[in-house]
Scaffold this active site. Structure first.
Site, PDB file in Angstrom:
ATOM      1  N   ASP A 105       0.808  -1.224   0.000  1.00 36.03           N
ATOM      2  CA  ASP A 105       0.000   0.000   0.000  1.00 36.03           C
ATOM      3  C   ASP A 105       0.835   1.266   0.000  1.00 36.03           C
ATOM      4  O   ASP A 105       0.295   2.362  -0.176  1.00 36.03           O
ATOM      5  CB  ASP A 105      -0.869   0.046   1.270  1.00 36.03           C
TER       6      ASP A 105
HETATM    7  O1  IFM Z   1      -1.033  -5.607   1.927  1.00 36.47           O
HETATM    8  C1  IFM Z   1      -1.174  -4.596   2.879  1.00 36.47           C
HETATM    9  C2  IFM Z   1      -2.374  -4.923   3.725  1.00 36.47           C
HETATM   10  O2  IFM Z   1      -3.521  -5.036   2.921  1.00 36.47           O
HETATM   11  C3  IFM Z   1      -2.589  -3.862   4.779  1.00 36.47           C
HETATM   12  N1  IFM Z   1      -1.400  -3.705   5.599  1.00 36.47           N
HETATM   13  C4  IFM Z   1      -0.167  -3.456   4.849  1.00 36.47           C
HETATM   14  C5  IFM Z   1       0.063  -4.485   3.752  1.00 36.47           C
HETATM   15  C6  IFM Z   1       1.302  -4.095   2.938  1.00 36.47           C
HETATM   16  O3  IFM Z   1       1.255  -2.781   2.499  1.00 36.47           O
END
Ligand code: IFM
Length: 636
Positions: free
Chosen positions: A329
């Protein structure tokens, strides 16, 4: 008596709607609130709602004093570790219909030397609709030590039943404890309450994440497939006709689309994992509406919509358009207006297109088979052509085709996910796959475990985004991010490296990391462990790690893996393990599996016996009429 959303938005106002009273006859404190908020956005509009529950708190001893006001109990300038009322013994014993409600009960107990006394407290909620009819009966029911013991036993039985679906006995006691209890436990908790930062069900602000929810289902398919099925239906209702989905949602009808490039594709994982476990192909005919349709469409149609999404989401190199993130993200501004492309996304698409292709072949869907194969070939060629950096795979392309995750970069030269998913996607160049995992070891492994990328970003780069604004060594910026480490373990297994898979598994074990650094429960995987690029530590529970660790270890390491045709046995274990026993419930049958490894190999099943009968190969097809089977496995 708090409420996550209201506390953030309007906590002082909320106090005008709290009520608490003590019922002497029932020896119980009751409390409720007559204000309730479910809309996520801050708005002038007040929902015409009250909380639909009464909370109750009681004890099996006659309560002589009670407190309902938090400021009285704790007192100003003190805190929960030292409530002033415990020292002064002053309890106001007043019912309140205002303020920060607290529930504190007081009774005195005199114990002679050497004597013990058992008593209990009872804390719970009752729906308002049934409150008057049920409060007395419920309180009476539990005002009885035998009933309390019985209730506790039921809780214990519930968990024993859950744990009984997968059990392992290896030479490593710590591994056994984690894989028999803690890891499936954490995975189930994540499924039940969501991976959110608050203690509130589904959390606040972001509700359910689509990708997280899809991944959470794999934790639960073995013991509670019906729960996974419900989640799959819920996910289907968050999808649009063209395959886009709400990135996060709050239940039906509220959500936000963001165009992250990976979200819809996780739906394939949830559905195929569920069918492989249960053989319930009927789920494909179940109908749910898309967000933007009046009519309901089958789950199969939803899978086809995901293919359409993939077809429509390719950029200049024929790789997935990044959008404001892929699994990561924090790579959220890559490529500017032009839009970046995700190399990981391509590997991820290939992995799940192959997974879907396997299902389509099972269903003889020729047209769709051709469609998925065309995409798999295209993406594979593009990764092969554009994404190898010499010793590892690139992570992404930014604007002007700038490379991310390349030797030529100053920071973020190498990323874990594109090395591991190259293997998970079964890319054809075996030499590159081996090299990619060797590079993980040489470039990313640290004392705390393998880092998500390295070196950390230390200059803000608005053309990459959040990852570069995060302090070095934390979160996605070069921490030991636990979730992708499970994929590293899976990748090592897929290449047959049992020793290396075990090495990473042990390194990440919560109990192995010094508590001065770990700071959280030593049986819980955190989202990340601060790496050697930062001097401090910080952690949390919120992670998909447990679900994946649970499945990667049972499916790929111990190698007892559901397929459409039955249970496949293909362990990839450390050479030092000469004997391992696995118990696995699968489609109504309990399998007692003994793996014999007398020559100390890491992989290679030579023969399999079922109830003492030698079978061809290592796939145990369903045998009707059996409730348990003894399986003896011999490695070469
Ligand atoms: O993949 C994401 C997840 O959906 C939410 N927490 C962080 C992860 C990596 O960015």
């Amino acid at each position: 008596m708090g409420h996550a959303l209201i506390d953030l938005i309007n906590q002082c106002d909320d106090q005008h709607f709290n009520r608490a009273y003590f019922d002497e006859q029932l020896n119980t404190l009751f409390a409720t609130k007559t204000y309730w908020v479910t809309e996520n956005s801050s708005t002038q509009y007040q929902e015409n709602k009250e909380w639909d529950q009464w909370a109750f708190f009681t004890a099996s001893k006659p309560i002589s004093k009670y407190e309902t006001v938090r400021e009285n109990f704790i007192c100003f300038y003190s805190n929960e570790s030292k409530p002033a009322a415990l020292e002064s013994g002053q309890f106001s014993c007043q019912d309140r219909d205002f303020g920060n409600i607290v529930g504190a009960l007081y009774f005195e107990l005199e114990l002679d030397p050497g004597h013990t006394e058992n008593f209990h407290f009872l804390l719970g909620v009752l729906p308002k609709t049934k409150f008057e009819q049920q409060k007395e009966t419920i309180l009476q029911k539990y005002n009885n030590p035998e009933q309390i013991k019985h209730a506790l036993k039921e809780v214990s039985q519930y968990w024993q039943h859950f744990f009984s679906h997968t059990q392992v006995k290896s030479p490593d006691q710590e591994f056994n404890t984690f894989m028999n209890y803690w890891t499936p436990y954490q995975a189930k908790v994540a499924f039940d309450v969501g991976r959110v930062a608050s203690f509130y069900y589904w959390g606040i602000a972001r509700g359910y994440g689509f990708r997280d929810t899809a991944q959470d289902t794999i934790a639960i398919t073995i013991a509670h497939p019906e729960k996974a099925k419900e989640r799959i239906k819920l996910l289907a209702r968050q999808m649009f006709k063209d395959g886009q989905v709400y990135h996060h949602f709050y239940g039906d009808g509220q959500g936000e689309t963001t165009e992250h490039c990976d979200d819809p594709v996780w739906f394939i994982l949830a559905v195929t994992n569920y069918i492989k476990e249960t053989s319930d192909f009927d789920i494909l005919n179940h109908k749910e509406k898309f967000v933007d349709t009046q009519d309901a469409f089958t789950i199969y149609d939803h899978l086809l919509a995901v293919i359409q999404f993939i077809e429509n989401n390719l950029g200049k190199h024929g790789l997935p358009l990044f959008g404001p993130g892929d699994w990561n993200d924090t790579i959220d501004y890559i490529g500017g207006k032009e839009g970046g492309e995700s190399v990981w996304g391509a590997m991820f698409y290939i992995t799940f297109l192959k997974e879907l292709n396997e299902l389509l072949k099972y269903l003889n869907k020729n047209e769709e088979i051709t469609r998925t194969e065309k995409l798999i070939d295209l993406l594979t060629q593009n990764v092969d052509k554009y994404c190898w950096d010499g010793e590892w795979y690139l992570r992404a392309f930014g604007d002007n085709r700038n490379k991310i995750g390349s030797k030529s970069c100053e920071s973020g030269k190498i990323f874990l996910n594109t090395q591991t998913w190259a293997v998970l996607a079964q890319l054809p160049d075996q030499q590159r796959l081996k090299k990619a995992l060797a590079s993980v070891k040489s470039e990313l492994d640290s004392d705390q475990g393998p880092k998500i990328c390295a070196p950390a970003f230390r200059q803000i780069n608005p053309k990459i985004g959040l990852i570069t604004r995060c302090v070095a060594g934390k979160k996605e910026n070069a921490a030991v991010f636990c979730h992708p480490t499970t994929w590293l373990i899976q990748a090592e297994c897929l290449l047959g490296n049992g020793n290396q898979a075990y090495y990473y598994y042990k390194k990440l074990l919560p109990s192995k990391i010094p508590s001065s650094l770990y700071k959280t429960e030593p049986y819980v995987y955190p989202q990340y462990i601060t790496s050697d690029e930062h001097p401090t530590a910080s952690h949390s529970w919120q992670t998909g790690t447990a679900a994946w660790m649970y499945r990667v270890i049972y499916d790929y390491f111990l190698g007892v893996r559901p397929t459409y045709d039955g249970l496949l046995i293909d362990p990839v274990i450390p050479a030092e393990w000469r004997e391992v026993e696995v118990r696995r419930k699968f489609r109504g049958v309990e399998y007692f599996i003994k793996i014999n490894n007398p020559r100390g190999l890491q992989r290679g099943v030579k023969s399999v016996k079922i109830d003492n009968q030698l079978i061809e190969g290592n796939l145990i097809a369903e045998i009707k009429g059996k409730t348990s089977l003894q399986i003896e496995v011999f490695m070469e």
